[in-house]
Structures are given as structure tokens and as C-alpha cells.
Design a protein around this motif. Structure first.
Motif, PDB file in Angstrom:
ATOM      1  N   LEU A   1     -36.428  43.076  72.641  1.00  0.00           N
ATOM      2  CA  LEU A   1     -37.000  43.664  71.423  1.00  0.00           C
ATOM      3  C   LEU A   1     -38.109  42.795  70.854  1.00  0.00           C
ATOM      4  O   LEU A   1     -39.151  43.300  70.405  1.00  0.00           O
ATOM      5  CB  LEU A   1     -35.895  43.879  70.390  1.00  0.00           C
ATOM      6  N   VAL A   2     -37.924  41.484  70.878  1.00  0.00           N
ATOM      7  CA  VAL A   2     -38.978  40.578  70.392  1.00  0.00           C
ATOM      8  C   VAL A   2     -40.210  40.673  71.276  1.00  0.00           C
ATOM      9  O   VAL A   2     -41.357  40.713  70.793  1.00  0.00           O
ATOM     10  CB  VAL A   2     -38.452  39.127  70.347  1.00  0.00           C
ATOM     11  N   LEU A   3     -40.012  40.749  72.577  1.00  0.00           N
ATOM     12  CA  LEU A   3     -41.140  40.864  73.499  1.00  0.00           C
ATOM     13  C   LEU A   3     -41.892  42.180  73.312  1.00  0.00           C
ATOM     14  O   LEU A   3     -43.113  42.231  73.482  1.00  0.00           O
ATOM     15  CB  LEU A   3     -40.656  40.730  74.946  1.00  0.00           C
ATOM     16  N   VAL A   4     -41.175  43.256  72.966  1.00  0.00           N
ATOM     17  CA  VAL A   4     -41.828  44.542  72.697  1.00  0.00           C
ATOM     18  C   VAL A   4     -42.788  44.408  71.523  1.00  0.00           C
ATOM     19  O   VAL A   4     -43.926  44.909  71.560  1.00  0.00           O
ATOM     20  CB  VAL A   4     -40.774  45.636  72.417  1.00  0.00           C
ATOM     21  N   VAL A   5     -42.360  43.727  70.465  1.00  0.00           N
ATOM     22  CA  VAL A   5     -43.221  43.535  69.300  1.00  0.00           C
ATOM     23  C   VAL A   5     -44.423  42.671  69.655  1.00  0.00           C
ATOM     24  O   VAL A   5     -45.577  43.011  69.344  1.00  0.00           O
ATOM     25  CB  VAL A   5     -42.434  42.900  68.136  1.00  0.00           C
TER      26      VAL A   5
ATOM     27  N   LEU B   1     -37.929  43.787  64.846  1.00  0.00           N
ATOM     28  CA  LEU B   1     -37.456  42.408  64.720  1.00  0.00           C
ATOM     29  C   LEU B   1     -36.125  42.348  63.975  1.00  0.00           C
ATOM     30  O   LEU B   1     -35.253  41.522  64.296  1.00  0.00           O
ATOM     31  CB  LEU B   1     -38.504  41.555  64.010  1.00  0.00           C
ATOM     32  N   PHE B   2     -35.958  43.223  62.999  1.00  0.00           N
ATOM     33  CA  PHE B   2     -34.669  43.292  62.299  1.00  0.00           C
ATOM     34  C   PHE B   2     -33.559  43.743  63.252  1.00  0.00           C
ATOM     35  O   PHE B   2     -32.437  43.235  63.211  1.00  0.00           O
ATOM     36  CB  PHE B   2     -34.771  44.239  61.113  1.00  0.00           C
ATOM     37  N   MET B   3     -33.887  44.699  64.111  1.00  0.00           N
ATOM     38  CA  MET B   3     -32.917  45.130  65.118  1.00  0.00           C
ATOM     39  C   MET B   3     -32.550  43.971  66.040  1.00  0.00           C
ATOM     40  O   MET B   3     -31.364  43.773  66.378  1.00  0.00           O
ATOM     41  CB  MET B   3     -33.478  46.298  65.926  1.00  0.00           C
ATOM     42  N   ALA B   4     -33.570  43.205  66.463  1.00  0.00           N
ATOM     43  CA  ALA B   4     -33.300  42.052  67.332  1.00  0.00           C
ATOM     44  C   ALA B   4     -32.404  41.039  66.626  1.00  0.00           C
ATOM     45  O   ALA B   4     -31.470  40.479  67.224  1.00  0.00           O
ATOM     46  CB  ALA B   4     -34.621  41.409  67.752  1.00  0.00           C
ATOM     47  N   TYR B   5     -32.674  40.803  65.346  1.00  0.00           N
ATOM     48  CA  TYR B   5     -31.845  39.875  64.571  1.00  0.00           C
ATOM     49  C   TYR B   5     -30.400  40.363  64.491  1.00  0.00           C
ATOM     50  O   TYR B   5     -29.453  39.580  64.670  1.00  0.00           O
ATOM     51  CB  TYR B   5     -32.429  39.708  63.167  1.00  0.00           C
ATOM     52  N   CYS B   6     -30.229  41.674  64.228  1.00  0.00           N
ATOM     53  CA  CYS B   6     -28.882  42.228  64.113  1.00  0.00           C
ATOM     54  C   CYS B   6     -28.128  42.134  65.441  1.00  0.00           C
ATOM     55  O   CYS B   6     -26.923  41.828  65.465  1.00  0.00           O
ATOM     56  CB  CYS B   6     -28.943  43.678  63.650  1.00  0.00           C
TER      57      CYS B   6
END
Length: 277
Positions: A7-11, A55-60
Motif C-alpha cells: 500500500l505504501v509503494l502504491v502511494v 497510508l491510513f489503511m497501511a497503518y491499520c
């Protein structure tokens, strides 16, 4: 953990693609830089929201990953969070809409000195009509269209007799002069679009729509139909040439008027008077 990293790499990849992409808008050739600015504001807002959500999804995914012995906390409502989300969403939507409202107000407010040019669309070609020496366009209508009058110009309107008719050919316009484009279709739904002008509008059979713009640089620009209009849609292209005042006057003087095109040509041998000595 791997999903959070993806997810971070997607951003990161999305931001880099936007910043480094070679694909961007064509250079603008009209006064509608406001439209570009409005789209850029929309990109920034939606891009920031996209990055924040992902990024919030990645954090969760990372923070609340499965651990032995952990028990989920059930919280069906959170009034504070709901208020913050409602306020931030409202501010974001307002920030995207307000610039567009200002641009739209300018888009439909035509300058008093704008020259009217009629654009007629039909499957699958573009034709045009410009005011003649009187500076006024005659009336027209789809019910007047015939093989002898393909643009539907009103033959009983004296203002239309000197109108310049450009049938299935290139349109020329002078630089730095505001133009109001009157858009009319005589068969199906079309859309007159020149990407460099940043202005477009649907052409609805039975109605006359419009937009205006001021050409800001000379050049040759392609006209596209931006509405699916049949099997020949992809081939419905034309040319708009923006000229200097001198070149435009020369081109305009070479065009035929509606009266000239409506006058039947005499065909046959002319009578000659023979004088005998």
C-alpha cells in the motif's frame, strides 16, 4: 506486513508517476488557463485524500495485525471521528467546487465585443457560418436543411444573405479576438472540442449551445468530436487555424456568401449576336 508495504509503494508510485510523467496537457492556446488551474487544484485535493486514505489503511494493517491473545475492541460509533470526517469532507468538496463555479461564471459570460460563429455538426463533418459585412448572423434552423441548403440558413432573413459559409472545410479565426461559438447539430449528439482551447460543449439536435474563447496564439489546431456519434465518430475531425489579422482578412475575402451559393449558375451556350456587313 507485506500488504502494508504494498500500500505504501502504491502511494509512492502514484506520486512519482504524476510528477515524472511525460504525458500532460497540450500547450494552451486560449484565455482559459483558469480551467487548467481548477483541474490542478482538483488533482492536489484528490491526490492528498488518496494518499491519506491508502497510508491510513497501511497503518491499520500494520498496527492492528493479528497477534495471539489480542481481542478486538468493538466500537460501533465514534461521534468525534464522524464530526471530523464530515467537516474535512465538506471542506474538501467545497475547495473543489468553488473554483469551478467562478470559472463557469466566466465561461458563460460572453464579452459584448465577441464575434458570433456558428458551428454545424453532422455525421461526420464540421461546417461553419460567419457574419458578413453587416456583422450579423442570419437565423437558421434544422427544419430548413435540404440538399440545396445543407446548413439550414433562413433564405428569407436579409441578415443571412452575406453570411460567409464554410462547408466541410477549415475554419479560420483571428488571434486575440473573442469568439462566441454557436453550436448546432442537424442529426445526432456531437461535441465540438479543440484541446488547445480548453473549451468544449455538447451539440444537441434542436438546441443551440455555446461557449466563448479568445485565441492567444497563431497555429493550426485539430477539431475533435468528443461525443460518440456513430460509426464514423473517430474520423469526424477538422481544422481550426488561428491567423493574424491580415491573414484572416485575406482568407475571409476568398470565401463565398450564402447569397452567392444560393444563386443558380447559368449553364449552357450564350447567345451571340452576329452582325453582317
Amino acid at each position: 506486513m507485506a500488504i502494508a508495504l504494498v500500500l505504501v509503494l502504491v502511494v509512492v508510485g502514484s506520486v512519482l508517476f504524476h510528477a515524472l510523467s511525460p504525458w500532460w496537457w497540450t500547450p494552451i492556446a486560449s484565455n482559459w488557463g483558469y480551467i487548467d488551474s481548477t483541474l490542478i487544484i482538483t488533482f492536489w485535493i484528490t491526490g492528498a485524500v488518496f494518499a491519506a486514505v491508502v497510508l491510513f489503511m497501511a497503518y491499520c494493517v500494520w498496527r492492528f495485525r493479528h497477534k495471539e491473545g489480542n481481542v478486538a475492541h468493538y466500537e460501533p460509533e465514534n461521534k468525534r471521528l464522524e464530526w471530523w470526517l464530515t467537516i474535512l469532507t465538506g471542506l474538501g468538496v467545497t475547495a473543489m467546487l468553488v473554483p469551478g463555479l467562478f470559472v463557469w461564471s466566466q465561461f458563460v459570460t460572453v464579452p459584448a465585443d465577441a464575434t458570433e460563429v456558428e458551428v454545424i455538426a453532422q455525421q461526420w463533418q464540421w461546417s461553419y457560418r460567419l457574419p458578413g459585412a453587416d456583422g450579423k448572423l442570419g437565423t437558421s434552423g434544422s427544419h430548413l436543411v435540404s440538399p440545396e441548403n445543407p446548413l439550414g440558413v433562413n433564405p428569407d432573413d436579409p441578415n443571412g444573405q452575406d453570411d460567409v459559409v464554410v462547408e466541410a472545410a477549415d475554419l479560420h479565426l483571428p488571434m486575440d479576438k473573442p469568439v462566441k461559438m454557436l453550436l448546432r447539430s442537424i442529426d445526432v449528439l456531437h461535441d465540438f472540442y479543440v484541446p488547445e482551447f480548453r473549451a468544449k460543449m455538447d451539440m444537441i439536435p434542436g438546441s443551440v449551445t455555446y461557449f466563448w474563447f479568445t485565441p492567444t496564439r497563431t497555429g493550426t489546431f485539430e477539431v475533435l468530436c468528443a461525443e460518440l456519434c456513430g460509426t464514423g465518430h473517430g474520423f469526424m475531425r477538422g481544422i481550426v487555424m488561428i491567423d493574424t489579422a491580415e491573414d484572416y482578412a485575406t482568407w475571409l475575402g476568398e470565401q463565398s456568401t450564402f447569397a452567392q451559393l444560393s444563386t443558380p449558375e447559368q449553364v449552357g451556350a450564350t447567345e451571340q449576336t452576329v452582325v453582317r456587313p
